[in-house]
Design a protein around this motif. Structure first.
Motif, PDB file in Angstrom:
ATOM      1  N   UNK A  62       9.273  -3.410  -5.182  1.00  0.00           N
ATOM      2  CA  UNK A  62       9.792  -3.667  -6.528  1.00  0.00           C
ATOM      3  C   UNK A  62       8.688  -4.036  -7.506  1.00  0.00           C
ATOM      4  N   UNK A  63       7.605  -4.587  -7.007  1.00  0.00           N
ATOM      5  CA  UNK A  63       6.466  -4.925  -7.868  1.00  0.00           C
ATOM      6  C   UNK A  63       5.696  -3.688  -8.305  1.00  0.00           C
ATOM      7  N   UNK A  64       5.867  -2.608  -7.551  1.00  0.00           N
ATOM      8  CA  UNK A  64       5.086  -1.385  -7.791  1.00  0.00           C
ATOM      9  C   UNK A  64       5.839  -0.373  -8.640  1.00  0.00           C
ATOM     10  N   UNK A  65       7.129  -0.180  -8.346  1.00  0.00           N
ATOM     11  CA  UNK A  65       7.869   0.862  -9.062  1.00  0.00           C
ATOM     12  C   UNK A  65       9.359   0.758  -8.814  1.00  0.00           C
ATOM     13  N   UNK A  66      10.066   1.806  -9.196  1.00  0.00           N
ATOM     14  CA  UNK A  66      11.525   1.823  -9.113  1.00  0.00           C
ATOM     15  C   UNK A  66      11.980   1.947  -7.663  1.00  0.00           C
ATOM     16  N   UNK A  67      12.882   1.053  -7.253  1.00  0.00           N
ATOM     17  CA  UNK A  67      13.396   1.086  -5.880  1.00  0.00           C
ATOM     18  C   UNK A  67      14.915   0.966  -5.892  1.00  0.00           C
ATOM     19  N   UNK A 119       9.482  -5.979   2.611  1.00  0.00           N
ATOM     20  CA  UNK A 119       9.011  -4.670   2.163  1.00  0.00           C
ATOM     21  C   UNK A 119       9.623  -4.299   0.823  1.00  0.00           C
ATOM     22  N   UNK A 120      10.911  -4.584   0.646  1.00  0.00           N
ATOM     23  CA  UNK A 120      11.602  -4.290  -0.614  1.00  0.00           C
ATOM     24  C   UNK A 120      11.003  -5.094  -1.758  1.00  0.00           C
ATOM     25  N   UNK A 167      12.033   4.810  -4.797  1.00  0.00           N
ATOM     26  CA  UNK A 167      11.915   4.641  -3.348  1.00  0.00           C
ATOM     27  C   UNK A 167      13.182   4.020  -2.786  1.00  0.00           C
ATOM     28  N   UNK A 168      13.719   4.615  -1.732  1.00  0.00           N
ATOM     29  CA  UNK A 168      14.904   4.091  -1.077  1.00  0.00           C
ATOM     30  C   UNK A 168      14.545   3.199   0.100  1.00  0.00           C
ATOM     31  N   UNK A 202       0.828  -1.212   0.000  1.00  0.00           N
ATOM     32  CA  UNK A 202       0.000   0.000   0.000  1.00  0.00           C
ATOM     33  C   UNK A 202       0.859   1.257   0.000  1.00  0.00           C
ATOM     34  N   UNK A 203       1.974   1.214   0.715  1.00  0.00           N
ATOM     35  CA  UNK A 203       2.864   2.371   0.786  1.00  0.00           C
ATOM     36  C   UNK A 203       3.380   2.784  -0.593  1.00  0.00           C
ATOM     37  N   UNK A 204       4.048   1.899  -1.339  1.00  0.00           N
ATOM     38  CA  UNK A 204       4.514   2.319  -2.664  1.00  0.00           C
ATOM     39  C   UNK A 204       3.379   2.598  -3.640  1.00  0.00           C
ATOM     40  N   UNK A 205       2.259   1.916  -3.502  1.00  0.00           N
ATOM     41  CA  UNK A 205       1.112   2.220  -4.361  1.00  0.00           C
ATOM     42  C   UNK A 205       0.720   3.685  -4.249  1.00  0.00           C
TER      43      UNK A 205
END
Length: 362
Positions: A112-117, A107-108, A95-96, A83-86
């Motif tokens: 990674x499924x959501x966006x660039x980390x 969490x990592x 996201x770092x 939910x956080x990266x969404x």
């Protein structure tokens, strides 16, 4: 009442006895309504008073800083991993994450499924026995947020302080050490925590965030996974885990009675000091897993000379009424989770048992 167990479970974990007794007294008939709190409509005035009081009481423990909102959500911290990266990892941002062990890795993987980390710092080379130094972090300008896991329950490590991330929001998973010590809420953009360790029973997840971070979620994500949905509806968009929230409110009252965060922290440090002293002065019979400068005051991890001896320790401890001392299945060893509700007397009973076990097996 039959003798209560020495509860060192990692979660769901011990709840203060006083809280359980108060809940028991109100369980069948809450304040003369003729109903249990769990039977009431979440739209009714009686429940909403409890709901709002819990939110207010939680912020009150941090000095009521302006511009922060409390959400009561469901799905545990594991849902927050997604939910956080969404909500915050928008297009063009990265996201770092600080890689410190089992829960940070989960969490990592979701992010990674959501966006660039990217991994901003890591203690993987140290087998996660420590937490990395974050004092000189250099974050890219397009960093959406920096995510830190404040306390790793499995490895038994904990950050003693947090970095100044400037304009980059600092996001922290505090599931296993929230309300165990004092800190300045204004240093954080968003905190989240499953309740089942220091806040109450399982079923509710607390999010505390700066309002500007959670007011305008991306429109393409599902409604129930948008922070702004729950912000606009006071966490009443769908049926909340009402009894769990009632219990959180009771635990927050209990924390106030212990001297608020300052009082709780002093007790927690005293408990941890006693247990670590026993480990360190056992002549090598007990060996702490985490490096001394990264040790958790919530989850004390340690080993014996062999897995067979560790199995004997667990079996003998269970016979004496100790619960939850077996280490996590992924790493083995032994672990005592000494959250807020675990009393000093229970720690004393544990170290006495450890001394006797060493005499018999050393």
């Amino acid at each position: 009442m039959s003798k209560r167990a020495y509860n060192f479970n990692a979660g769901p974990a011990a709840v203060p006895l006083e809280v359980l007794q108060r809940a028991q007294a109100e369980f069948v008939d809450y304040h003369g309504t003729g109903m249990s709190i769990m039977e009431m409509s979440h739209r009714g005035a009686v429940y909403e008073e409890v709901h709002n009081e819990a939110q207010s009481r939680l912020l009150g423990l941090f000095g009521n800083p302006e511009g922060y909102k409390v959400l009561f959500l469901q799905g545990g911290a594991s849902t927050q991993f997604a939910m956080l990266p969404m909500n915050l990892l928008t297009e063009g941002k990265s996201a770092g994450y600080v890689k410190t062990g089992s829960w940070a890795n989960k969490a990592i993987a979701e992010a990674k499924l959501i966006g660039d980390t990217f991994v901003a710092a890591s203690s993987e080379e140290d087998q996660y026995k420590s937490v990395p130094d974050l004092s000189n972090l250099q974050l890219p300008e397009n960093t959406a947020y920096l995510h830190v896991t404040s306390n790793e329950t499995i490895e038994g490590t904990q950050f003693s302080s947090f970095p100044d991330t400037g304009s980059v929001p600092l996001v922290v998973d505090m599931s296993s050490d929230i309300l165990s010590r004092s800190f300045n809420l204004k240093d954080f953009g968003l905190i989240y925590a499953g309740a089942q360790k220091n806040l109450g029973p399982s079923g509710v997840t607390v999010v505390i965030a700066r309002e500007e971070l959670i007011q305008n979620s991306p429109k393409h994500i599902p409604t129930v996974l948008r922070y702004d949905t729950h912000t606009k509806n006071n966490s009443l968009y769908n049926t909340p885990p009402s009894f769990s929230i009632y219990m959180v409110n009771q635990v927050l009252k209990w924390i106030e009675e212990q001297g608020s965060l300052e009082g709780i922290e002093a007790k927690n440090r005293e408990k941890a000091k006693l247990l670590y002293h026993t480990i360190d002065n056992s002549g090598g019979f007990y060996r702490g897993f985490a490096n001394p400068d990264s040790r958790s005051i919530m989850n004390v991890t340690f080993r014996l000379q062999s897995e067979e001896l560790e199995k004997q320790f667990v079996k003998a401890s269970e016979q004496e009424g100790f619960v939850g001392l077996k280490g996590h299945r992924s790493v083995g060893g032994l672990r005592a989770s000494i959250y807020n509700a675990v009393s000093y007397d229970h720690i004393k009973a544990l170290v006495d048992f450890m001394g006797e076990f060493q005499k018999k097996n050393g």
